[in-house]
Design a protein around this motif. Structure first.
Motif, PDB file in Angstrom:
ATOM      1  N   GLY A   1       0.843  -1.193   0.000  1.00  0.00           N
ATOM      2  CA  GLY A   1       0.000   0.000   0.000  1.00  0.00           C
ATOM      3  C   GLY A   1       0.871   1.233   0.000  1.00  0.00           C
ATOM      4  N   TRP A   2       0.223   2.388   0.162  1.00  0.00           N
ATOM      5  CA  TRP A   2       1.008   3.625   0.158  1.00  0.00           C
ATOM      6  C   TRP A   2       0.230   4.791   0.719  1.00  0.00           C
ATOM      7  CZ3 TRP A   2       1.307   2.648  -5.687  1.00  0.00           C
ATOM      8  CH2 TRP A   2       0.105   2.970  -6.316  1.00  0.00           C
ATOM      9  N   ASN A   3       0.963   5.871   0.900  1.00  0.00           N
ATOM     10  CA  ASN A   3       0.412   7.162   1.260  1.00  0.00           C
ATOM     11  C   ASN A   3       0.987   8.138   0.237  1.00  0.00           C
ATOM     12  OD1 ASN A   3      -0.844   9.272   2.648  1.00  0.00           O
ATOM     13  ND2 ASN A   3       0.890   9.544   4.032  1.00  0.00           N
ATOM     14  N   LEU A   4       0.341   8.191  -0.925  1.00  0.00           N
ATOM     15  CA  LEU A   4       0.803   9.020  -2.041  1.00  0.00           C
ATOM     16  C   LEU A   4      -0.336   9.905  -2.526  1.00  0.00           C
ATOM     17  CD1 LEU A   4       2.608   6.382  -4.330  1.00  0.00           C
ATOM     18  CD2 LEU A   4       3.661   7.931  -2.677  1.00  0.00           C
ATOM     19  N   SER A   5       0.023  11.005  -3.138  1.00  0.00           N
ATOM     20  CA  SER A   5      -0.996  11.855  -3.747  1.00  0.00           C
ATOM     21  C   SER A   5      -0.463  12.456  -5.046  1.00  0.00           C
ATOM     22  CB  SER A   5      -1.432  12.964  -2.790  1.00  0.00           C
ATOM     23  OG  SER A   5      -0.354  13.816  -2.482  1.00  0.00           O
ATOM     24  N   PHE A   6      -1.415  12.863  -5.856  1.00  0.00           N
ATOM     25  CA  PHE A   6      -1.114  13.615  -7.069  1.00  0.00           C
ATOM     26  C   PHE A   6      -1.889  14.905  -6.952  1.00  0.00           C
ATOM     27  CE2 PHE A   6      -0.067   9.349  -8.196  1.00  0.00           C
ATOM     28  CZ  PHE A   6       1.073   9.513  -8.944  1.00  0.00           C
ATOM     29  N   GLY A   7      -1.145  16.021  -6.910  1.00  0.00           N
ATOM     30  CA  GLY A   7      -1.803  17.284  -6.620  1.00  0.00           C
ATOM     31  C   GLY A   7      -2.365  17.222  -5.217  1.00  0.00           C
ATOM     32  N   LYS A   8      -3.646  17.519  -5.092  1.00  0.00           N
ATOM     33  CA  LYS A   8      -4.274  17.523  -3.766  1.00  0.00           C
ATOM     34  C   LYS A   8      -4.998  16.224  -3.458  1.00  0.00           C
ATOM     35  CE  LYS A   8      -4.827  22.495  -3.761  1.00  0.00           C
ATOM     36  NZ  LYS A   8      -5.697  23.633  -3.598  1.00  0.00           N
ATOM     37  N   LYS A   9      -5.024  15.283  -4.393  1.00  0.00           N
ATOM     38  CA  LYS A   9      -5.816  14.067  -4.229  1.00  0.00           C
ATOM     39  C   LYS A   9      -4.958  12.874  -3.812  1.00  0.00           C
ATOM     40  CE  LYS A   9      -9.000  11.102  -6.691  1.00  0.00           C
ATOM     41  NZ  LYS A   9      -8.713  10.084  -7.646  1.00  0.00           N
ATOM     42  N   LYS A  10      -5.376  12.207  -2.731  1.00  0.00           N
ATOM     43  CA  LYS A  10      -4.692  10.981  -2.303  1.00  0.00           C
ATOM     44  C   LYS A  10      -4.937   9.898  -3.342  1.00  0.00           C
ATOM     45  CE  LYS A  10      -3.225  11.632   2.087  1.00  0.00           C
ATOM     46  NZ  LYS A  10      -2.679  10.859   3.132  1.00  0.00           N
ATOM     47  N   GLU A  11      -3.918   9.116  -3.586  1.00  0.00           N
ATOM     48  CA  GLU A  11      -3.958   8.065  -4.603  1.00  0.00           C
ATOM     49  C   GLU A  11      -4.374   6.742  -3.968  1.00  0.00           C
ATOM     50  OE1 GLU A  11      -3.662   6.607  -8.376  1.00  0.00           O
ATOM     51  OE2 GLU A  11      -3.368   8.685  -7.820  1.00  0.00           O
ATOM     52  N   THR A  12      -5.402   6.104  -4.519  1.00  0.00           N
ATOM     53  CA  THR A  12      -5.848   4.801  -4.042  1.00  0.00           C
ATOM     54  C   THR A  12      -4.892   3.730  -4.558  1.00  0.00           C
ATOM     55  OG1 THR A  12      -8.144   5.538  -4.077  1.00  0.00           O
ATOM     56  CG2 THR A  12      -7.770   3.162  -4.029  1.00  0.00           C
ATOM     57  N   PHE A  13      -4.508   2.816  -3.682  1.00  0.00           N
ATOM     58  CA  PHE A  13      -3.584   1.760  -4.072  1.00  0.00           C
ATOM     59  C   PHE A  13      -4.286   0.652  -4.847  1.00  0.00           C
ATOM     60  CE2 PHE A  13      -1.851  -2.452  -3.398  1.00  0.00           C
ATOM     61  CZ  PHE A  13      -0.606  -2.293  -3.970  1.00  0.00           C
ATOM     62  N   SER A  14      -3.617   0.192  -5.882  1.00  0.00           N
ATOM     63  CA  SER A  14      -3.977  -1.038  -6.588  1.00  0.00           C
ATOM     64  C   SER A  14      -2.701  -1.528  -7.263  1.00  0.00           C
ATOM     65  CB  SER A  14      -5.073  -0.802  -7.632  1.00  0.00           C
ATOM     66  OG  SER A  14      -4.555  -0.106  -8.748  1.00  0.00           O
ATOM     67  N   PRO A  15      -2.574  -2.828  -7.491  1.00  0.00           N
ATOM     68  CA  PRO A  15      -1.385  -3.322  -8.196  1.00  0.00           C
ATOM     69  C   PRO A  15      -1.219  -2.687  -9.579  1.00  0.00           C
ATOM     70  CG  PRO A  15      -2.528  -5.135  -7.160  1.00  0.00           C
ATOM     71  CD  PRO A  15      -3.414  -3.928  -7.009  1.00  0.00           C
ATOM     72  N   GLU A  16      -2.329  -2.477 -10.270  1.00  0.00           N
ATOM     73  CA  GLU A  16      -2.258  -1.855 -11.596  1.00  0.00           C
ATOM     74  C   GLU A  16      -1.704  -0.440 -11.501  1.00  0.00           C
ATOM     75  OE1 GLU A  16      -5.109  -3.229 -10.293  1.00  0.00           O
ATOM     76  OE2 GLU A  16      -4.914  -5.140 -11.368  1.00  0.00           O
TER      77      GLU A  16
END
Length: 133
Positions: free
Chosen positions: A90-105
């Protein structure tokens, strides 16, 4: 003193993502938290299972080819990417202001689009000592 007093194995580790130019930890704009990726280490059952799966496929292909196995650089690189994706929890990442949901893809996409992120996590996952307490 027994071996257990020296070190115990950690299944996972949170890897902080740093700016490759400044070496500063990158923060999520939304909440100011540090960006990180959670990885299963080389001692974990998840890491071992994926590694064994890949090796067993190579052994089967070699046996089918009469003991000869030819791997391209691209195949080895893809194999390393798939191992990394399988070991990403999993992760704690974002792009801009939006947190990124984890998936293998999505992990595969990020590791491909941002090779410096891939390099950072590959460096840590390759450091067995990092997964010891």
């Amino acid at each position: 003193m027994g071996l257990e007093a020296v070190a115990t194995v950690k299944e996972t580790l949170d890897v902080k993502i740093v700016n490759p130019k400044t070496q500063e930890v990158i923060l999520n704009e939304e909440d100011g938290s540090e960006m990180s990726i959670t990885l299963h280490g080389p001692y974990s059952s998840k890491h071992k299972a994926k590694r064994h799966e890949q090796q067993n496929k190579r052994f089967a292909a070699a046996q089918k080819a009469g003991g000869n196995l030819s791997l391209t650089s691209e195949e080895l690189d893809n194999s390393a990417l798939e191992l990394l994706v399988a070991c990403t929890e999993g992760w704690n990442l974002s792009f801009g202001k939006k947190k990124e949901t984890f998936s293998p893809e999505r992990a595969r996409e990020i590791y491909t689009k941002f090779p410096w992120v891939r390099k950072q996590v590959e460096t840590v996952i390759g450091d067995d000592i990092a997964f010891l307490e």
